[in-house]
Design a protein around this motif. Sequence first.
Motif, short mmCIF file in Angstrom:
data_model
loop_
_atom_site.label_atom_id
_atom_site.label_comp_id
_atom_site.label_asym_id
_atom_site.label_seq_id
_atom_site.Cartn_x
_atom_site.Cartn_y
_atom_site.Cartn_z
N TYR A 36 0.84 -1.21 0.00
CA TYR A 36 0.00 0.00 0.00
C TYR A 36 0.86 1.25 0.00
N ASP A 37 0.64 2.09 -0.98
CA ASP A 37 1.29 3.39 -1.08
C ASP A 37 0.17 4.41 -1.28
N PRO A 38 -0.07 5.26 -0.29
CA PRO A 38 -1.20 6.21 -0.39
C PRO A 38 -1.17 7.07 -1.65
N LEU A 39 -0.01 7.47 -2.10
CA LEU A 39 0.07 8.30 -3.30
C LEU A 39 -0.27 7.51 -4.56
N ARG A 40 0.09 6.24 -4.57
CA ARG A 40 -0.18 5.40 -5.74
C ARG A 40 -1.68 5.17 -5.92
N TYR A 41 -2.43 5.16 -4.83
CA TYR A 41 -3.84 4.81 -4.90
C TYR A 41 -4.76 6.02 -4.80
#
Length: 87
Positions: free
Chosen positions: A66-71
Amino acid sequence: MVMRKDLATAMNARILGSGKETIVLAHGYGGDQSVWDDILPDFTTRYTVVLFDWCFSGAVKDPTLYDPLRYLSPINYATKFSLCFFP
Protein backbone atom coordinates in the motif's frame (compact mmCIF):
# COMPACT_ATOMS: atom_id res chain seq x y z
CA MET A 1 -8.19 -18.52 -14.59
CA VAL A 2 -4.51 -18.25 -13.61
CA MET A 3 -3.33 -16.17 -10.67
CA ARG A 4 0.05 -14.53 -10.25
CA LYS A 5 1.16 -16.36 -7.11
CA ASP A 6 3.14 -13.68 -5.25
CA LEU A 7 0.59 -10.87 -5.49
CA ALA A 8 -2.38 -13.21 -5.22
CA THR A 9 -0.93 -14.69 -2.02
CA ALA A 10 -0.19 -11.26 -0.57
CA MET A 11 -3.75 -10.10 -1.29
CA ASN A 12 -5.27 -13.36 0.04
CA ALA A 13 -6.88 -14.03 -3.35
CA ARG A 14 -9.05 -17.13 -3.59
CA ILE A 15 -11.09 -18.71 -6.35
CA LEU A 16 -14.06 -20.78 -5.17
CA GLY A 17 -16.86 -22.60 -6.95
CA SER A 18 -16.95 -23.93 -10.47
CA GLY A 19 -19.71 -22.14 -12.31
CA LYS A 20 -19.44 -21.01 -15.92
CA GLU A 21 -19.90 -17.37 -14.90
CA THR A 22 -17.43 -15.58 -12.64
CA ILE A 23 -18.21 -12.94 -10.04
CA VAL A 24 -15.66 -10.86 -8.15
CA LEU A 25 -16.45 -9.82 -4.59
CA ALA A 26 -14.51 -6.79 -3.35
CA HIS A 27 -14.96 -5.56 0.21
CA GLY A 28 -15.10 -1.92 1.25
CA TYR A 29 -12.65 0.21 3.17
CA GLY A 30 -12.04 -1.08 6.68
CA GLY A 31 -13.27 -4.59 5.91
CA ASP A 32 -11.93 -7.83 4.56
CA GLN A 33 -13.28 -10.70 2.49
CA SER A 34 -15.03 -12.19 5.51
CA VAL A 35 -17.92 -9.78 4.84
CA TRP A 36 -18.98 -12.26 2.14
CA ASP A 37 -19.01 -15.36 4.37
CA ASP A 38 -22.81 -15.51 4.68
CA ILE A 39 -23.50 -15.45 0.93
CA LEU A 40 -20.56 -17.53 -0.29
CA PRO A 41 -22.27 -20.92 0.08
CA ASP A 42 -25.08 -19.83 -2.28
CA PHE A 43 -22.80 -18.15 -4.80
CA THR A 44 -20.21 -20.93 -5.02
CA THR A 45 -22.86 -23.47 -6.02
CA ARG A 46 -23.71 -21.41 -9.12
CA TYR A 47 -20.64 -19.29 -9.93
CA THR A 48 -16.88 -19.18 -9.88
CA VAL A 49 -16.23 -16.61 -7.15
CA VAL A 50 -13.07 -14.53 -6.86
CA LEU A 51 -12.33 -13.10 -3.40
CA PHE A 52 -9.42 -10.94 -2.32
CA ASP A 53 -8.39 -8.36 0.25
CA TRP A 54 -7.45 -4.87 -0.89
CA CYS A 55 -3.92 -3.87 0.03
CA PHE A 56 -5.23 -1.32 2.54
CA SER A 57 -7.03 -4.07 4.43
CA GLY A 58 -5.79 -5.16 7.82
CA ALA A 59 -5.94 -8.72 6.49
CA VAL A 60 -3.00 -8.02 4.16
CA LYS A 61 0.20 -8.42 6.12
CA ASP A 62 2.66 -6.88 3.63
CA PRO A 63 2.78 -3.11 4.33
CA THR A 64 4.78 -2.48 1.15
CA LEU A 65 1.73 -3.23 -1.00
CA TYR A 66 0.00 0.00 0.00
CA ASP A 67 1.29 3.39 -1.08
CA PRO A 68 -1.20 6.21 -0.39
CA LEU A 69 0.07 8.30 -3.30
CA ARG A 70 -0.18 5.40 -5.74
CA TYR A 71 -3.84 4.81 -4.90
CA LEU A 72 -5.19 8.31 -5.38
CA SER A 73 -7.10 7.04 -8.41
CA PRO A 74 -9.55 4.11 -8.54
CA ILE A 75 -7.91 2.92 -11.77
CA ASN A 76 -4.83 1.97 -9.77
CA TYR A 77 -6.89 -0.39 -7.62
CA ALA A 78 -8.25 -2.06 -10.75
CA THR A 79 -4.75 -2.38 -12.19
CA LYS A 80 -3.42 -3.98 -9.00
CA PHE A 81 -6.31 -6.44 -8.94
CA SER A 82 -5.93 -7.38 -12.60
CA LEU A 83 -2.22 -8.11 -12.08
CA CYS A 84 -3.24 -10.98 -9.76
CA PHE A 85 -4.80 -12.78 -12.71
CA PHE A 86 -3.19 -11.33 -15.84
CA PRO A 87 0.53 -10.76 -15.13
